[in-house]
Structures are given as structure tokens and as C-alpha cells.
Motif scaffolding. Structure first.
Motif, PDB file in Angstrom:
ATOM      1  N   ALA A 133       0.840  -1.204   0.000  1.00  0.00           N
ATOM      2  CA  ALA A 133       0.000   0.000   0.000  1.00  0.00           C
ATOM      3  C   ALA A 133       0.874   1.253   0.000  1.00  0.00           C
ATOM      4  N   GLU A 134       1.915   1.265   0.830  1.00  0.00           N
ATOM      5  CA  GLU A 134       2.817   2.419   0.859  1.00  0.00           C
ATOM      6  C   GLU A 134       3.442   2.656  -0.514  1.00  0.00           C
ATOM      7  N   ASP A 135       3.924   1.587  -1.136  1.00  0.00           N
ATOM      8  CA  ASP A 135       4.544   1.712  -2.458  1.00  0.00           C
ATOM      9  C   ASP A 135       3.558   2.256  -3.488  1.00  0.00           C
ATOM     10  N   ALA A 136       2.338   1.749  -3.468  1.00  0.00           N
ATOM     11  CA  ALA A 136       1.332   2.199  -4.436  1.00  0.00           C
ATOM     12  C   ALA A 136       1.016   3.683  -4.230  1.00  0.00           C
ATOM     13  N   TRP A 137       0.776   4.098  -2.983  1.00  0.00           N
ATOM     14  CA  TRP A 137       0.454   5.500  -2.723  1.00  0.00           C
ATOM     15  C   TRP A 137       1.626   6.407  -3.082  1.00  0.00           C
ATOM     16  N   ASN A 138       2.852   5.971  -2.821  1.00  0.00           N
ATOM     17  CA  ASN A 138       4.011   6.799  -3.173  1.00  0.00           C
ATOM     18  C   ASN A 138       4.227   6.896  -4.682  1.00  0.00           C
ATOM     19  N   SER A 139       3.608   6.012  -5.457  1.00  0.00           N
ATOM     20  CA  SER A 139       3.674   6.133  -6.918  1.00  0.00           C
ATOM     21  C   SER A 139       2.879   7.344  -7.399  1.00  0.00           C
ATOM     22  N   LYS A 140       1.925   7.793  -6.587  1.00  0.00           N
ATOM     23  CA  LYS A 140       1.014   8.887  -6.923  1.00  0.00           C
ATOM     24  C   LYS A 140       0.256   8.609  -8.223  1.00  0.00           C
ATOM     25  N   ASP A 141      -0.043   7.332  -8.446  1.00  0.00           N
ATOM     26  CA  ASP A 141      -0.798   6.888  -9.615  1.00  0.00           C
ATOM     27  C   ASP A 141      -2.185   6.449  -9.136  1.00  0.00           C
ATOM     28  N   PRO A 142      -3.202   7.315  -9.269  1.00  0.00           N
ATOM     29  CA  PRO A 142      -4.536   6.991  -8.755  1.00  0.00           C
ATOM     30  C   PRO A 142      -5.106   5.680  -9.290  1.00  0.00           C
ATOM     31  N   GLU A 143      -4.864   5.379 -10.556  1.00  0.00           N
ATOM     32  CA  GLU A 143      -5.382   4.138 -11.144  1.00  0.00           C
ATOM     33  C   GLU A 143      -4.747   2.924 -10.475  1.00  0.00           C
ATOM     34  N   ARG A 144      -3.442   2.981 -10.250  1.00  0.00           N
ATOM     35  CA  ARG A 144      -2.737   1.874  -9.588  1.00  0.00           C
ATOM     36  C   ARG A 144      -3.266   1.681  -8.171  1.00  0.00           C
ATOM     37  N   VAL A 145      -3.403   2.768  -7.445  1.00  0.00           N
ATOM     38  CA  VAL A 145      -3.891   2.679  -6.070  1.00  0.00           C
ATOM     39  C   VAL A 145      -5.296   2.084  -6.045  1.00  0.00           C
ATOM     40  N   ALA A 146      -6.161   2.553  -6.914  1.00  0.00           N
ATOM     41  CA  ALA A 146      -7.563   2.118  -6.913  1.00  0.00           C
ATOM     42  C   ALA A 146      -7.719   0.620  -7.138  1.00  0.00           C
ATOM     43  N   LEU A 147      -6.777  -0.014  -7.822  1.00  0.00           N
ATOM     44  CA  LEU A 147      -6.876  -1.452  -8.093  1.00  0.00           C
ATOM     45  C   LEU A 147      -6.746  -2.316  -6.844  1.00  0.00           C
ATOM     46  N   ALA A 148      -6.307  -1.746  -5.731  1.00  0.00           N
ATOM     47  CA  ALA A 148      -6.208  -2.493  -4.476  1.00  0.00           C
ATOM     48  C   ALA A 148      -7.550  -2.568  -3.744  1.00  0.00           C
ATOM     49  N   TYR A 149      -8.556  -1.855  -4.249  1.00  0.00           N
ATOM     50  CA  TYR A 149      -9.849  -1.743  -3.582  1.00  0.00           C
ATOM     51  C   TYR A 149     -10.939  -2.443  -4.385  1.00  0.00           C
ATOM     52  N   THR A 150     -11.986  -2.881  -3.687  1.00  0.00           N
ATOM     53  CA  THR A 150     -13.128  -3.459  -4.386  1.00  0.00           C
ATOM     54  C   THR A 150     -13.786  -2.381  -5.233  1.00  0.00           C
TER      55      THR A 150
END
Length: 137
Positions: free
Chosen positions: A22-39
Motif C-alpha cells: 500500500a505504501e509503495d502504491a500510494w508513493n507512486s502517486k498513480d490513482p489508477e494503480r492505487v484504486a486497483l487495491a480496492y473493491t
């Protein structure tokens, strides 16, 4: 069915891995990437905002990272059970005027059996800091 490893039930190792991912995804600052971790119907409470579903997550994060410049986040595992994880975090950013902030908070995460986060509840406080007082670089 979509899956996001590691899957619950969590142990110390897999909960720690989930937090780092989760930390790595949020630090990417890529909203699409982050959103894929959620239902697709994920529920969030972020400060006083209520956000539902991936499309709203992407919209929220896009606006967030347009205002919170040079964003850098650190998450730490606080506690876990079978399908729940609690984290403490801090992040730093500056606004368009150059004022730096450090945000502190806690998040409670609830995962489905496929490892996707279905609920995220975040409590966050911001503190003004000087650039030379930054800890996260």
C-alpha cells in the motif's frame, strides 16, 4: 475473480507485506494503480469525506496529488486480525505556495477474501512544518 495478494487471513508477515504494498502504491502517486487495491464498491472515510467505489477513489486521489505536491508517505503496521489491518502513517507534502505539511493518522482496513480492500477509514491531522524539518525524502 480479481485477487490482490497476499490474501487473508493475515499473519504478521503477510500483514506487513500488505502495508508495504500500500505504501509503495500510494508513493507512486498513480490513482489508477492505487484504486486497483480496492473493491469496485469500496467504502472510504477520509477525514470528513465519504468516497465510494474505484471511480471516486481515482477522482479523489487525482485532486489530492494535484494539491499535495512532492507527496511522500510512510505506513507502519499497527495491528491485524484475520481480514483486518490497522496502520499508523505520516506523510509530507507542500502546497503551491511552498508551505510544507506533515500529516499524521491512522487507518482501519477491511479486506474481502480476494485480498481487495472493501473498507478504509482514515483519521488524519495536518501540521505545518518548515522544509528543513522534513523527515521523509
Amino acid at each position: 475473480m480479481e485477487q490482490k495478494l497476499p490474501l487473508p487471513p493475515f499473519n504478521f508477515e503477510t500483514a506487513t507485506q500488505k502495508v508495504q504494498l500500500a505504501e509503495d502504491a500510494w508513493n507512486s502517486k498513480d490513482p489508477e494503480r492505487v484504486a486497483l487495491a480496492y473493491t469496485v464498491d469500496s467504502e472510504w472515510r477520509n477525514r470528513s469525506q465519504f468516497i465510494n467505489g474505484r471511480a471516486e477513489i481515482v477522482k479523489f486521489l487525482t485532486a489530492k496529488w494535484q494539491k499535495e505536491l512532492d507527496y511522500k508517505l510512510k505506513k507502519e503496521l499497527w495491528a491485524f486480525t484475520d481480514n483486518k489491518i490497522a496502520v499508523r502513517f505520516e506523510y509530507e507534502y507542500h502546497d503551491a505556495s511552498g508551505q510544507w505539511y506533515r500529516a499524521y493518522g491512522n487507518e482501519n482496513w477491511d479486506f474481502n477474501e480476494h485480498g481487495l480492500m472493501q473498507r478504509r477509514f482514515a483519521s488524519i491531522n495536518d501540521v505545518l512544518i518548515n522544509e528543513e524539518d522534513r523527515r521523509l525524502q
